[in-house]
Structure formats: structure tokens, C-alpha cells
Scaffold this active site. Structure first.
Site, PDB file in Angstrom:
ATOM      1  N   CYS A  42       0.831  -1.196   0.000  1.00 52.46           N
ATOM      2  CA  CYS A  42       0.000   0.000   0.000  1.00 52.46           C
ATOM      3  C   CYS A  42       0.873   1.255   0.000  1.00 52.46           C
ATOM      4  O   CYS A  42       2.093   1.195   0.154  1.00 52.46           O
ATOM      5  CB  CYS A  42      -0.938   0.006   1.203  1.00 52.46           C
ATOM      6  SG  CYS A  42      -0.051   0.125   2.777  1.00 52.46           S
ATOM      7  N   CYS A  45       3.061   1.868   3.034  1.00 45.27           N
ATOM      8  CA  CYS A  45       4.325   1.127   3.035  1.00 45.27           C
ATOM      9  C   CYS A  45       5.407   1.893   2.272  1.00 45.27           C
ATOM     10  O   CYS A  45       6.578   1.889   2.665  1.00 45.27           O
ATOM     11  CB  CYS A  45       4.130  -0.252   2.404  1.00 45.27           C
ATOM     12  SG  CYS A  45       2.946  -1.312   3.259  1.00 45.27           S
ATOM     13  N   ASP A 446      14.841  17.444 -35.619  1.00 46.42           N
ATOM     14  CA  ASP A 446      16.054  17.680 -36.398  1.00 46.42           C
ATOM     15  C   ASP A 446      15.888  16.904 -37.705  1.00 46.42           C
ATOM     16  O   ASP A 446      15.013  16.035 -37.812  1.00 46.42           O
ATOM     17  CB  ASP A 446      17.258  17.186 -35.601  1.00 46.42           C
ATOM     18  CG  ASP A 446      18.535  17.221 -36.409  1.00 46.42           C
ATOM     19  OD1 ASP A 446      18.771  18.223 -37.100  1.00 46.42           O
ATOM     20  OD2 ASP A 446      19.282  16.227 -36.348  1.00 46.42           O
ATOM     21  N   ASP A 625      19.573  14.242 -32.685  1.00 48.09           N
ATOM     22  CA  ASP A 625      20.617  13.228 -32.503  1.00 48.09           C
ATOM     23  C   ASP A 625      22.038  13.772 -32.554  1.00 48.09           C
ATOM     24  O   ASP A 625      22.977  13.078 -32.180  1.00 48.09           O
ATOM     25  CB  ASP A 625      20.494  12.159 -33.593  1.00 48.09           C
ATOM     26  CG  ASP A 625      21.059  12.629 -34.922  1.00 48.09           C
ATOM     27  OD1 ASP A 625      20.780  13.781 -35.304  1.00 48.09           O
ATOM     28  OD2 ASP A 625      21.786  11.844 -35.556  1.00 48.09           O
ATOM     29  N   ASP A 629      22.473  19.385 -31.369  1.00 51.13           N
ATOM     30  CA  ASP A 629      21.107  19.311 -30.848  1.00 51.13           C
ATOM     31  C   ASP A 629      21.062  19.269 -29.323  1.00 51.13           C
ATOM     32  O   ASP A 629      19.979  19.342 -28.741  1.00 51.13           O
ATOM     33  CB  ASP A 629      20.396  18.064 -31.380  1.00 51.13           C
ATOM     34  CG  ASP A 629      20.207  18.098 -32.884  1.00 51.13           C
ATOM     35  OD1 ASP A 629      19.918  19.183 -33.407  1.00 51.13           O
ATOM     36  OD2 ASP A 629      20.356  17.037 -33.521  1.00 51.13           O
TER      37      ASP A 629
END
Length: 726
Positions: A42, A45, A446, A625, A629
Site C-alpha cells: 500500500c 508502506c 532535427d 541526434d 542538438d
């Protein structure tokens, strides 16, 4: 070209997909600990475990995954699993060190079988007592009734003691730590029901509730088992990754084969991977030729031809021939293990919704016993001292107010979503990425290496006379430039034979020149060879006074057209921002149907454009990539990089696309919104449950049996709602 600066491609999915994995591998041994917590269930916990561990010296952070019943601990090297396990034991929780390298579904199956066995015992005993109760219901009285009640007691008491152990063990552990967890009300309800029934039996009372307490136990266990199965169906990406790890490998030593645990392998060892076997380590093929299936790691469905010198990653499947592999990483250092660590950490991360659920459960939990006790005294007063009725109302209140569904509202959805996205080829590195992705309304791509493969392809080879391709092939073969290599490969694939050229020389940065049939020939830049019609990316060939151009296009990444169409269909604004020339960027934008685009963009200009969009109130997803960037990826609201990206780009991104197909990005955006909707539905469902059923219990309109049914169904419905993710 934007992505011209690239590292050597790696077959390692984690190295290619999650650069933080390299940092994780470099951390001192013991810095990341994973513990199994079989008794947690729960939201209360979660808070207790995380607080207990965070207070330990040397622990930097602790994150509990309720769905998987695990805690991931980020600690100093000197912190040991044994010390943390002892600390949790004192807090009332059973804990075990978990090694993802040998993780499987065995423990999950064992827990399921144990719950199912207890369900069967409770159900069998319940039916027997119901048969005995028929005589009492039919009017048996005095000694006959007392005898049936006593027999029922002899069946019910040991059955409840055995079948109710999942609840009792949890409560005892919490009490030893000086606290009360969410199983406390359930265990107390069972004990009170047995006690009042035994009291009635010993006092020759008319009413005993042994069949009710067994029905209560039966339905509570069914609810817990169904919840267990629902969580098992929502297996996380981390669990799936860890299940791919191979525990043993065939080590080659002086020509002899020896089967050893993977943990005993060292860098430089040779291992044999037979056809049909899963690769146990990261390594380089030193002998053999085969095809390798990487679909479970990258989403790529087609096998990859592998020969000497190829890189392999743990978890891949060898299909057709034996391979000898020299180990570069094994066990905890393998890419598969590091990737599983990253995903597990992301699944356990704190989000806005997780924090909200924890606070609500923490504030709600202490009120349950007080609410039940208050209901008992109020009903004792209203009923004129009817102990049986008052205890029943108190028991129903104890059971029905347990906020288990609230604790499951967030982790069930996050785990299910991360698993589904991983199977689609997307690895979530940051636990808050899914939440932020749901808020995106603008996507910026890109071009080179992202929407395209970054590999130039000649597109006008048929437009040249026979001698031009032959001369071009001879010149291109002497150059290492990407355009020259692409041209040479394309011409060779067509069966073109190179012309005989003497005095071959390369002019760095310009091209290659030589002498053919007594006349000078050049292949390279337009200005260098004397071309005046350069308008697109190309390699230019001069044959005496004649100049010809070999033009190139960049091959689209698989799924590029589909992802743009899907994002636009979802109502997202799509941008293309690239550092490439205007003609190339404009052509790509028209080809993909992107209306908003910008060419010749420097790295700072990309970040500035994204900042401007976000200043206008937009939430931007950046997909890129290249090295140029990284600033934009960091500036965006959320970011994604392909597996082929540079390390710097992957480090700056929140999610990584494992395969070549870019289409899953649209699925990720859609699923993020659906996940957020599911979490909100779970919150509303939990709130509505309490708003309706708590008053019903307090008013005495709900028996303990119906309370057990309602509480169990609320928890199961939350898990099932998470599984609706598609």
C-alpha cells in the site's frame, strides 16, 4: 552535415540507447542496490520504507516500486545490502537483496501459488461451515445449536490463522517496528469477528459468524490474488530486460568447453554461443558467422547478419550458426543489466501524481482506527448497548476504509505504460518524462540522422553516359569522404567497373584528382572542379571541359512520414529545424508535409526557437541526434534521441528510441496522454469509492462481508484500469 560527427555504431542497446548506463557502470560496486519487499502492498508502506532507508547513513535516495514490490537504493559504496535489510527488518518489513542478473518470474509465480493455496483452504472450510450452518438457520436451538457453533469454531479458527497469514505477518512486522500499516484494519477485523463469534458460542448465543469470517477471509484473499495477477500482467520493461539475462555461459579455455556462471567471466574470456542460444555477455565476435535476433532489445524484426568483428550485446539471440565471442562486459557491467537498472529507476521515480497519492494515503491512514472506534461507540449508544451490531459496524468500517486502491493508482499505470513503450522500442530514462510528454503540444524534429538516416544515397546515376560512372568510381574509391563512399558503393552495386586512372591524389577538403586517357579528371566540391550549377548536395565530376554532378538524397528514417502524419492527427504542431541548407530542408519539409521549418540553424538558434515557443505557452518535444542538438534537447520540455545519436545527445534526452523506426514516437505521445488520463481516473475512482462506501459502512448498511468485497474490487479495478493502456 549535422550528424557528421558520430561514434562507431555499437551493437550494445544500452550503450547506444542510454548513455547514463556508462556512468552507472562506472559507479563503485554497491552504489546501486535493489531489494525485494514481498510484504509491502500500500501507499503507507511506500512512505515508511523510503523514510527508513533515506535516514540511513550513506543512502542518497530510495525509491519504492509498489507494483513490483521492490526498492531501488542509490547509496555510497560502503553501504551494504545486509545493513539496509536489517534496517527494514526493524521497521517491520521483510527484505531480500535482488540481483537483476538472475531475476525471473519464479518468485512472482511462487507468491501467486501461495495466495491461491490459501484461497482454496479458506473456500473449502467456508463451504463446510455453511453446511453446518444450515441446521442453525433451519431452527436448531440450545445444545444442538451450540454443538454446530463449536464444530464451526474448530474449523474456522485454524483456517483463519493459516489463510490469513499474509495479513497477520504484515501486521506483526509493523507492530514490532512500533507502527500500524494498512493490513492492520483487515487483521483486526478478522480477529474481532472470530472473537465475537467465539464469545457467542461460549455464552450459548443465537448468533455466530464463523461462516462470515471465512467468507471475509476468502474474498479478501481473492482480491489480493486478483491484484497480484493484474500486477504480473503489467510486467515492467525492467523485469522483461532482466529476464533476458543468461545465468550461465560456455567458456572456452585451451580448446575445452566449460559451463560457468556469468558472474565468473572476465573481460577477455572467450565464450561459445550455440545456435538458438541467447548471448550471455557483451562482446566482439572472433569466429563464426550467423544471424542475430535483436527484436526484444531494439524492436527491429529482421535478423542481423553477424560475422567476425561484429559487436554483440547480452540478451540477443543467435539464430543460425555457432559464434565465438570475446567478452567486453559481463554480469552487472553488461549493457542489458545497466539498461534494466535505468528503466527500474525511471519506473520508481517520483512524479507529481505519486507525491499526491503518498500524501493523501499518509494523511488518511491514521484516521482509519479512529473512525472505526468512533463508529463502535456511537452505535453502542444508539443501539442501546448492542455489542454485536456495534462490532459489525466497526469491522466493516475498518475494512472498507483501507486506501489500497489509492496506493496503486499511480505505480500500476506507470509500470504498464513503461512496459508497453519498451515493447514498442522506446526506453524511458527519466521517471517524470511520461508525465511531461503528456503535456506536449509541439514537436520539433532535427533532420539529418533523425528524420533521415544520415546516409546519402545517389539519385541520378542513370543520367550519365557510360564513361562518367566508371571514372567517378575510380576517383571515389580513393577517397574517404562520406559522399565518395556512398557513390562508390552505389556504383559497385550496379556492376560498374572502375576506369584506369593514373596519378591519383586527394586534396583534403576538396576532392580527388587524377589522369584518365591523358586528360585531368576531378571529383569533389563544385567550385574546385569548376562547376557553376551547384544547387543541391552532391559530388561533381570534371572530364576535361565537361562537368557532371552526382546528386544525393538522404534516405528517410523508417516511420518518418507516419510519425508526422500521426502527430498532426493528434493536433500537435510539427516543426523541422535543421542546420542543413535551405534547399535540402525545404525539400524535406514539403516531402513530409511539415509547414513550419527553419534551415541553416546554429545550435544556439535551435535552443532559442524552442525557448520562444515555450515562452508562448507551448510544451515542446525535441527529437534530435547530433552534437548541435544537445542544447535544444536540454531546453525542451521533454526530449527523445535515436539510439544512433551521439553520447552527448542521448545524455541530454529523457527517452531513447531503440530501433530505427521513428513511428513509436507518436505512440509514446498518445500513450502518455492516455496514462495521465488513467491515473486521474484511478484517483477519481478511489475518491468516489470512499465517498460512497465509508458513509454506507458508518450507517450500518454494510456487513463486513460486503465491505471485503467492495475493498477488494476497488484495488483490482485500479490495476485492471492500468492494463487498458493500448
Amino acid at each position: 552535415m549535422e550528424a557528421a560527427l558520430r561514434q562507431t555504431p555499437s551493437a550494445c542497446p544500452a550503450c547506444a540507447a542510454a548513455p547514463a548506463a556508462a556512468e552507472a557502470a562506472a559507479m563503485p560496486k554497491g552504489a546501486r542496490l535493489l531489494l525485494s519487499l514481498p510484504t509491502i502492498h500500500c501507499a503507507g508502506c511506500i512512505g515508511t520504507v523510503e523514510r527508513a532507508l533515506s535516514q540511513a547513513e550513506g543512502v542518497r535516495s530510495a525509491r519504492v516500486n509498489l507494483t513490483l514490490k521492490r526498492v531501488s537504493v542509490d547509496a555510497e559504496p560502503e553501504v551494504t545490502a545486509a545493513a539496509l535489510i536489517e534496517r527494514l527488518r526493524r521497521a517491520g518489513y521483510e527484505a531480500h537483496e535482488l540481483d537483476p542478473g538472475v531475476l525471473s518470474m519464479t518468485e512472482t509465480d511462487r507468491q501467486g501459488r501461495d495466495l491461491l493455496m490459501r484461497v482454496g483452504v479458506a473456500g473449502f472450510a467456508m463451504m463446510n461451515i455453511m453446511i453446518l450452518s444450515v441446521a442453525v438457520w433451519a431452527g436448531a436451538s440450545d445444545a444442538t445449536r451450540d454443538m454446530f457453533h463449536l464444530i464451526s469454531a474448530l474449523i474456522a479458527i485454524p483456517t483463519v490463522a493459516f489463510a490469513g497469514q499474509p495479513f497477520f505477518r504484515s501486521v506483526l512486522g509493523a507492530l514490532r517496528a512500533g507502527r500500524l500499516n494498512m493490513d492492520g484494519p483487515i487483521a483486526l477485523a478478522l480477529v474481532l469477528t472470530v472473537a465475537i463469534s467465539l464469545y457467542e458460542t461460549l455464552k450459548s448465543g443465537e448468533h455466530a459468524y464463523f461462516e462470515a469470517v471465512l467468507m471475509l477471509t476468502f474474498f479478501l484473499l481473492i482480491g489480493r490474488y486478483l491484484d497480484h495477477r493484474a500486477r504480473a500482467l503489467a510486467r515492467s520493461a525492467a523485469q522483461e530486460l532482466a529476464a533476458l539475462e543468461v545465468p550461465r555461459a560456455i567458456r572456452l579455455s585451451d580448446g575445452a568447453e566449460q559451463t560457468v556462471p556469468v558472474s565468473q567471466l572476465s573481460v577477455g574470456d572467450l565464450v561459445l554461443v550455440r545456435p538458438g542460444g541467447r548471448v550471455p555477455v557483451d562482446g566482439v565476435v572472433t569466429a563464426g558467422r550467423s544471424e542475430v535476433d535483436r527484436s526484444l532489445l531494439t524492436g527491429e524484426t529482421l535478423p542481423v547478419v553477424t560475422a567476425e568483428g561484429a559487436q554483440l550485446s547480452a540478451g540477443e539471440v543467435n539464430l543460425t550458426g555457432p559464434l565465438t565471442v570475446r567478452v567486453t562486459a559481463a554480469g552487472r557491467d553488461s549493457s542489458l543489466h545497466r539498461m534494466a537498472d535505468l528503466v527500474a529507476a525511471a519506473e520508481s521515480a517520483r512524479t507529481r501524481y505519486t507525491t499526491l497519492a503518498d500524501r493523501a494515503a499518509r494523511a488518511y491512514a491514521p484516521t482509519i482506527p479512529l473512525l472505526s472506534l468512533g463508529a463502535f461507540f456511537v452505535w453502542m449508544w444508539f443501539s442501546g448497548g448492542d455489542l454485536r451490531l456495534s462490532v459489525n459496524v466497526a469491522i466493516a468500517t475498518l475494512i472498507i476504509t483501507c486506501p489500497c486502491a489509492l496506493g496503486l493508482a499511480v505505480p500500476a499505470v506507470v509500470t504498464a505504460a513503461s512496459g508497453r513503450l519498451f515493447r514498442k522500442g522506446l526506453l524511458i530514462k527519466d521517471g517524470t518524462a511520461l508525465e511531461r510528454l503528456a503535456e506536449v503540444d509541439t514537436v520539433v524534429f532535427d533532420k539529418t540522422g533523425t528524420l533521415t538516416m544520415g546516409a546519402p544515397v545517389p539519385d541520378n546515376l542513370d543520367a550519365h553516359p557510360e564513361q562518367a560512372p566508371s571514372v567517378a568510381l575510380a576517383l571515389a574509391g580513393a577517397s574517404s569522404h562520406p559522399l565518395a563512399r556512398a557513390l562508390a558503393e552505389a556504383l559497385q552495386a550496379r556492376g560498374v567497373r572502375p576506369a584506369e586512372i593514373s596519378d591519383l591524389r586527394e586534396a583534403p577538403g576538396y576532392g580527388v584528382q587524377g589522369t584518365w586517357q591523358g586528360q585531368p579528371v576531378k571529383l569533389g566540391r563544385a567550385g574546385w572542379v569548376g562547376a557553376t550549377h551547384a544547387a543541391t548536395t552532391g559530388a561533381y565530376l570534371s572530364l576535361g571541359e565537361e562537368t557532371r554532378s552526382f546528386t544525393f538524397t538522404d534516405a528517410l528514417r523508417p516511420g518518418a512520414e507516419q510519425v508526422v502524419q500521426a502527430l498532426r492527427a493528434q493536433g500537435k504542431a510539427v516543426w523541422l529545424i535543421s542546420g542543413d541548407v535551405t534547399a535540402a530542408v525545404g525539400a524535406m519539409a514539403r516531402r513530409l508535409g511539415i509547414e513550419n521549418w527553419q534551415a541553416n540553424a546554429l545550435p544556439e538558434e535551435k535552443a532559442t526557437r524552442i525557448a520562444a515557443l515555450q515562452d508562448q505557452g507551448h510544451r515542446v518535444l525535441m527529437v534530435g541526434d547530433g552534437l548541435n542538438d544537445t542544447v535544444a534537447l536540454s531546453a525542451a520540455h521533454v526530449s527523445i534521441s535515436p539510439a544512433s545519436a551521439l553520447d552527448a545527445a542521448r545524455a541530454a534526452s529523457d527517452m531513447v528510441l531503440l530501433g530505427r523506426d521513428i513511428a513509436p514516437i507518436a505512440d509514446a505521445v498518445r500513450m502518455a496522454r492516455v496514462s495521465t488520463r488513467r491515473i486521474r481516473q484511478n484517483f477519481w475512482q478511489s475518491g468516489l469509492y470512499n465517498a460512497v462506501f465509508v458513509p454506507v459502512a458508518l450507517l450500518g448498511l454494510c456487513t463486513p462481508l460486503w465491505a471485503a468485497l467492495a475493498m477488494s474490487l476497488s484495488s483490482v479495478s485500479v490495476s485492471l484500469n492500468a492494463l487498458r493502456l493500448r
